[in-house]
Design a protein around this motif. Structure first.
Motif, PDB file in Angstrom:
ATOM      1  N   ALA A  37       0.868  -1.140   0.096  1.00  0.00           N
ATOM      2  CA  ALA A  37      -0.072  -0.031  -0.244  1.00  0.00           C
ATOM      3  C   ALA A  37       0.930   1.293   0.121  1.00  0.00           C
ATOM      4  O   ALA A  37       2.048   1.037   0.211  1.00  0.00           O
ATOM      5  CB  ALA A  37      -0.823   0.008   1.291  1.00  0.00           C
ATOM      6  N   ALA A  38       0.317   2.318  -0.395  1.00  0.00           N
ATOM      7  CA  ALA A  38       1.059   3.505  -0.597  1.00  0.00           C
ATOM      8  C   ALA A  38       0.260   4.857  -0.056  1.00  0.00           C
ATOM      9  O   ALA A  38      -0.929   4.893  -0.456  1.00  0.00           O
ATOM     10  CB  ALA A  38       1.556   3.892  -2.128  1.00  0.00           C
ATOM     11  N   THR A  39       0.901   5.637   0.367  1.00  0.00           N
ATOM     12  CA  THR A  39       0.296   6.875   0.904  1.00  0.00           C
ATOM     13  C   THR A  39       1.063   8.131   0.792  1.00  0.00           C
ATOM     14  O   THR A  39       2.198   8.018   0.977  1.00  0.00           O
ATOM     15  CB  THR A  39      -0.465   6.836   2.136  1.00  0.00           C
ATOM     16  N   ASN A  40       0.528   9.236   0.256  1.00  0.00           N
ATOM     17  CA  ASN A  40       1.448  10.470   0.386  1.00  0.00           C
ATOM     18  C   ASN A  40       0.947  11.489   1.668  1.00  0.00           C
ATOM     19  O   ASN A  40       1.368  12.485   1.984  1.00  0.00           O
ATOM     20  CB  ASN A  40       1.580  11.186  -0.740  1.00  0.00           C
ATOM     21  N   ARG A  41       0.041  10.779   2.428  1.00  0.00           N
ATOM     22  CA  ARG A  41      -0.267  11.612   3.467  1.00  0.00           C
ATOM     23  C   ARG A  41      -0.352  10.771   4.961  1.00  0.00           C
ATOM     24  O   ARG A  41       0.463   9.662   4.859  1.00  0.00           O
ATOM     25  CB  ARG A  41      -2.030  11.449   3.660  1.00  0.00           C
ATOM     26  N   THR A  42      -0.097  11.777   5.898  1.00  0.00           N
ATOM     27  CA  THR A  42       0.305  11.040   7.080  1.00  0.00           C
ATOM     28  C   THR A  42      -0.738  10.203   7.722  1.00  0.00           C
ATOM     29  O   THR A  42      -1.717  10.667   8.192  1.00  0.00           O
ATOM     30  CB  THR A  42       0.804  12.040   8.377  1.00  0.00           C
ATOM     31  N   LEU A  43      -0.772   8.736   7.973  1.00  0.00           N
ATOM     32  CA  LEU A  43      -1.957   7.984   8.259  1.00  0.00           C
ATOM     33  C   LEU A  43      -2.333   8.519   9.745  1.00  0.00           C
ATOM     34  O   LEU A  43      -3.318   8.304   9.993  1.00  0.00           O
ATOM     35  CB  LEU A  43      -1.705   6.676   8.074  1.00  0.00           C
ATOM     36  N   GLY A  44      -1.187   8.805  10.491  1.00  0.00           N
ATOM     37  CA  GLY A  44      -1.357   9.243  11.705  1.00  0.00           C
ATOM     38  C   GLY A  44      -2.548  10.201  11.928  1.00  0.00           C
ATOM     39  O   GLY A  44      -3.565  10.338  12.905  1.00  0.00           O
ATOM     40  N   THR A  45      -2.349  11.317  11.045  1.00  0.00           N
ATOM     41  CA  THR A  45      -3.269  12.210  11.164  1.00  0.00           C
ATOM     42  C   THR A  45      -4.789  12.031  10.792  1.00  0.00           C
ATOM     43  O   THR A  45      -5.742  12.169  11.368  1.00  0.00           O
ATOM     44  CB  THR A  45      -2.765  13.555  10.294  1.00  0.00           C
ATOM     45  N   GLU A  46      -4.702  10.894   9.644  1.00  0.00           N
ATOM     46  CA  GLU A  46      -5.883  10.395   9.334  1.00  0.00           C
ATOM     47  C   GLU A  46      -6.803   9.734  10.305  1.00  0.00           C
ATOM     48  O   GLU A  46      -7.953   9.693  10.399  1.00  0.00           O
ATOM     49  CB  GLU A  46      -5.802   9.695   8.161  1.00  0.00           C
ATOM     50  N   ILE A  47      -5.986   8.965  11.187  1.00  0.00           N
ATOM     51  CA  ILE A  47      -6.705   8.124  12.397  1.00  0.00           C
ATOM     52  C   ILE A  47      -7.167   9.223  13.099  1.00  0.00           C
ATOM     53  O   ILE A  47      -8.487   9.186  13.707  1.00  0.00           O
ATOM     54  CB  ILE A  47      -5.540   7.343  12.731  1.00  0.00           C
ATOM     55  N   GLU A  48      -6.474  10.172  13.543  1.00  0.00           N
ATOM     56  CA  GLU A  48      -6.977  11.262  14.436  1.00  0.00           C
ATOM     57  C   GLU A  48      -8.497  11.925  13.999  1.00  0.00           C
ATOM     58  O   GLU A  48      -9.094  12.108  14.639  1.00  0.00           O
ATOM     59  CB  GLU A  48      -6.042  12.341  14.680  1.00  0.00           C
ATOM     60  N   ARG A  49      -8.380  12.060  12.762  1.00  0.00           N
ATOM     61  CA  ARG A  49      -9.486  12.792  12.073  1.00  0.00           C
ATOM     62  C   ARG A  49     -10.362  11.742  11.868  1.00  0.00           C
ATOM     63  O   ARG A  49     -11.656  11.925  11.605  1.00  0.00           O
ATOM     64  CB  ARG A  49      -9.293  13.368  10.791  1.00  0.00           C
ATOM     65  N   GLY A  50     -10.270  10.456  12.164  1.00  0.00           N
ATOM     66  CA  GLY A  50     -11.380   9.395  12.130  1.00  0.00           C
ATOM     67  C   GLY A  50     -11.542   8.891  10.664  1.00  0.00           C
ATOM     68  O   GLY A  50     -12.632   8.236  10.525  1.00  0.00           O
ATOM     69  N   THR A  51     -10.642   8.988   9.856  1.00  0.00           N
ATOM     70  CA  THR A  51     -10.909   8.448   8.340  1.00  0.00           C
ATOM     71  C   THR A  51     -10.238   7.453   8.080  1.00  0.00           C
ATOM     72  O   THR A  51     -10.547   6.633   6.960  1.00  0.00           O
ATOM     73  CB  THR A  51     -10.802   9.748   7.284  1.00  0.00           C
ATOM     74  N   PHE A  52      -9.107   7.046   8.834  1.00  0.00           N
ATOM     75  CA  PHE A  52      -8.464   5.751   8.882  1.00  0.00           C
ATOM     76  C   PHE A  52      -8.568   4.829  10.053  1.00  0.00           C
ATOM     77  O   PHE A  52      -8.311   5.375  11.015  1.00  0.00           O
ATOM     78  CB  PHE A  52      -6.966   6.117   8.227  1.00  0.00           C
ATOM     79  N   ARG A  53      -8.744   3.723   9.877  1.00  0.00           N
ATOM     80  CA  ARG A  53      -8.981   2.712  10.832  1.00  0.00           C
ATOM     81  C   ARG A  53      -7.508   2.371  11.359  1.00  0.00           C
ATOM     82  O   ARG A  53      -6.823   2.115  10.537  1.00  0.00           O
ATOM     83  CB  ARG A  53      -9.418   1.527  10.258  1.00  0.00           C
ATOM     84  N   GLU A  54      -7.493   2.572  12.554  1.00  0.00           N
ATOM     85  CA  GLU A  54      -6.515   2.302  13.318  1.00  0.00           C
ATOM     86  C   GLU A  54      -5.867   0.753  13.321  1.00  0.00           C
ATOM     87  O   GLU A  54      -4.594   0.538  13.102  1.00  0.00           O
ATOM     88  CB  GLU A  54      -6.705   2.500  14.970  1.00  0.00           C
ATOM     89  N   ASP A  55      -6.775  -0.099  13.276  1.00  0.00           N
ATOM     90  CA  ASP A  55      -6.394  -1.555  13.239  1.00  0.00           C
ATOM     91  C   ASP A  55      -5.805  -1.932  11.960  1.00  0.00           C
ATOM     92  O   ASP A  55      -4.721  -2.614  11.916  1.00  0.00           O
ATOM     93  CB  ASP A  55      -7.467  -2.557  13.756  1.00  0.00           C
ATOM     94  N   LEU A  56      -6.247  -1.195  10.716  1.00  0.00           N
ATOM     95  CA  LEU A  56      -5.672  -1.437   9.464  1.00  0.00           C
ATOM     96  C   LEU A  56      -4.378  -0.744   9.389  1.00  0.00           C
ATOM     97  O   LEU A  56      -3.257  -1.286   8.718  1.00  0.00           O
ATOM     98  CB  LEU A  56      -6.639  -0.833   8.523  1.00  0.00           C
ATOM     99  N   TYR A  57      -4.249   0.280  10.053  1.00  0.00           N
ATOM    100  CA  TYR A  57      -3.026   1.114  10.131  1.00  0.00           C
ATOM    101  C   TYR A  57      -1.924   0.148  10.727  1.00  0.00           C
ATOM    102  O   TYR A  57      -0.831  -0.045  10.466  1.00  0.00           O
ATOM    103  CB  TYR A  57      -3.006   2.328  10.731  1.00  0.00           C
ATOM    104  N   TYR A  58      -2.263  -0.587  11.790  1.00  0.00           N
ATOM    105  CA  TYR A  58      -1.129  -1.129  12.608  1.00  0.00           C
ATOM    106  C   TYR A  58      -0.922  -2.581  11.611  1.00  0.00           C
ATOM    107  O   TYR A  58       0.208  -2.928  11.736  1.00  0.00           O
ATOM    108  CB  TYR A  58      -1.883  -1.788  13.811  1.00  0.00           C
TER     109      TYR A  58
END
Ligand SMILES: Nc1ncnc2c1ncn2[C@@H]1O[C@H](COP(=O)(O)OP(=O)(O)OP(=O)(O)O)[C@@H](O)[C@H]1O
Ligand SMILES: [Mg+2]
Length: 532
Positions: free
Chosen positions: A341-362
């Motif tokens: 997977a690739a991203t140019n955003r900081t997923l940590g911020t997306e998790i805080e904003r509630g748009t990215f699942r924490e479990d998937l991030y881990y």
């Protein structure tokens, strides 16, 4: 009686004919053949004895008999190739019919002794291939206690030629298959090496941060682990994803790239996991889904931060269970896919904003590769520029004399918000604007790159990379440009290794650990660069 025997023999010939043309694997061919012979001749046992030329011995790889214990004992046995009735048949090359084995001078009692059989009537027919004798077929004792007849001897003789050729073919086939397997393995290894080579020549990067990227790429290629690539736009995330796939054991299967931002949720799900025809309006035919298309290969999920939340849950399931549920179906199907997977955003911020699942991030972030922005590795700019000049002068079919000092300086100083892609586009444009045989001047770059003193220009004088030697070897001085990449990289590597070694007071083990390579690999490099 005569009639039934003949019919039995014809049936045997017919069955054998079918077997020879279809059962190509030795392990299944011979048991079938001897079981058929035993049936047709109403014998207690039939065995094939093969000749081990190296040891000049006969052995019983295949036995068909009433008593499993006896068959087992026979399979363990070996005896000299000139022993017994079988030995006599092998030596003379002629079939032998024995009515009363116990009173035949050629009889070898060793087999009876080991197995507890009482041999009476025996037919022994040599098996001869194009290379000479390969063994013997032996038929033992009629069930009804009678002797085998001459007719049965002739019959076995007639069958033996086909058996011998079939065995020889099957042996040749097995040999061919073995060598094909080993060739295939070798080709696989070579191809992976080549791919790794490509990966390192296509991707330019020096300095410790890029060294870490290459190290992680190699580690990822050697496993099936899920990888997350983070980096600003244009830093080479897709290049890294493809490189990992190419250098991995999966390179023979597909690399499928999906842009998660490009499709609405409903389409993304069926695109990835597939659907059955008619499962929604517009689903006019079955679609296997990209995960199944990439079975055995790699799925590259680009812009993963834009994946809708319900899809994130489904993706997590795929990563955890290794199975996908196509839209409109209830049964999951197994897939063997590596996900990058690739991203140019900081997923940590997306998790805080509630748009990215924490479990998937881990799950994804367990193996993350972080690509530094180009402005944090300015030392690579001359190398990249000269690579792209070569690429585009070939593409525009135009000889370019190189790049002027001042133009190169402006490239090195610029901030490159679009990173390597932007640099590449700048060079493309500059090559198009430069006349055949001339050098690239800064006038050929777009205004934003060459503008002096405004925001576009860097205020940082030296690169933010902490490897002093890298600079002196190929960096700001610009003497790296125009040098073949291999040389530039070797020079950098030598200097860098020298630094790490000095830092570790010449301790090779510690230096190797810090460099992330093995001690012998480091020693090899020290020899190569004459550092030791
Ligand atoms: N280390 C590198 N060496 C040489 N070329 C590179 C390198 N990194 C990237 N490139 C080139 O730069 C361009 C952009 O790379 P890529 O598409 O992989 O970036 P990306 O990170 O996926 O960008 P985005 O986030 O915008 O999708 C490509 O043409 C690629 O070949
Ligand atoms: Mg990309």
């Amino acid at each position: 009686m005569e009639q039934t025997t003949d019919t039995g023999h014809f049936k045997l010939l017919y069955d054998l004919g079918c077997a020879f043309s279809s059962k190509i694997e030795l392990p299944e061919l011979i048991p079938f053949v001897i079981a058929k012979c035993r049936e047709a001749l109403e014998a207690e046992g039939v065995s094939v004895l093969l000749l081990d030329r190296d040891r000049n011995e006969l052995y019983f790889p295949y036995v068909s008999g009433d008593d499993a214990k006896v068959s087992d004992t026979l399979r363990q046995m070996r005896f000299r190739a000139d022993f017994g009735i079988a030995g006599a048949a092998l030596k003379s090359g002629r079939p032998i019919l024995v009515k009363d084995a116990q009173n035949d001078s050629r009889f070898y009692a060793g087999v009876d002794r080991e197995t507890g059989i009482v041999s009476r009537s025996i037919i022994a027919v040599p098996l001869t291939s194009r290379q000479g004798p390969i063994g013997v077929v032996e038929v033992l004792n009629r069930r009804d206690g009678a002797f085998f007849t001459d007719d049965e001897l002739y019959f076995m003789e007639a069958v033996s030629g086909s058996i011998a050729i079939a065995i020889e073919n099957a042996q040749l086939y097995a040999k061919l298959r073995d060598s094909r397997e080993s060739l295939r393995t070798q080709v696989g290894v070579l191809r992976r090496d080549l791919a790794r080579h490509d990966l390192f020549t296509e991707m330019i990067g020096t300095g410790p941060r890029m060294a870490e990227v290459f190290r992680l790429m190699e580690a990822a290629a050697a496993s099936a682990i899920t990888v997350l690539i983070e980096g600003e736009t244009g830093t080479g995330k897709e290049l890294v994803a493809r490189g990992i796939h190419q250098a991995s054991a999966r390179s023979d299967s597909q690399f499928v790239a999906v842009n998660c931002a490009a499709l609405p949720e409903s389409l993304l799900e069926s695109e990835l996991f597939g659907h059955r025809r008619g499962s929604f309006t517009g689903a006019i035919r079955d679609n296997p889904g990209l995960f199944r298309v990439a079975d055995g290969g790699t799925v590259f999920l680009d812009e993963i931060a834009d994946m809708p939340a319900p899809m994130q849950a489904k993706l997590l399931r795929v990563l955890e269970e290794g199975e996908v549920v196509p839209v409109g179906e209830s049964l999951p199907s197994k897939v063997d896919v590596r996900v990058v997977a690739a991203t140019n955003r900081t997923l940590g911020t997306e998790i805080e904003r509630g748009t990215f699942r924490e479990d998937l991030y881990y799950r994804l972030g367990a193996f993350a590769i972080n690509l530094p922005p180009l402005r944090e590795r300015r030392d690579d700019i001359p190398l990249l520029a000269s690579r792209f000049i070569n690429v585009f002068s070939a593409r525009h079919n135009k000889q370019i004399g190189g790049i002027e000092r001042e133009a190169l300086d402006s490239l090195i100083a610029y901030e490159w918000p679009g990173n390597i892609r932007q640099l590449r586009n700048e060079i493309d444009r500059a090559v198009a604007l430069t006349r055949e045989g001339e050098m690239i001047r800064s006038a050929a770059f777009s205004p934003i790159v060459r503008s002096d003193g405004d925001e576009g220009r860097s205020t940082v004088e030296s690169p933010a990379i902490g490897a002093p030697s890298a600079k002196s070897v190929d960096g700001r001085g610009g003497n790296g440009a125009g040098k073949p990449l291999r040389e530039a990289r070797a020079a950098f590597e030598a200097a860098y290794i020298g630094d790490v070694l000095t830092k570790n007071e010449g301790n090779v083990s510690r230096a190797a650990r810090e460099l992330g390579i093995s001690r012998p690999a480091l020693q090899e490099k020290l020899k190569q660069y004459l550092l030791r």
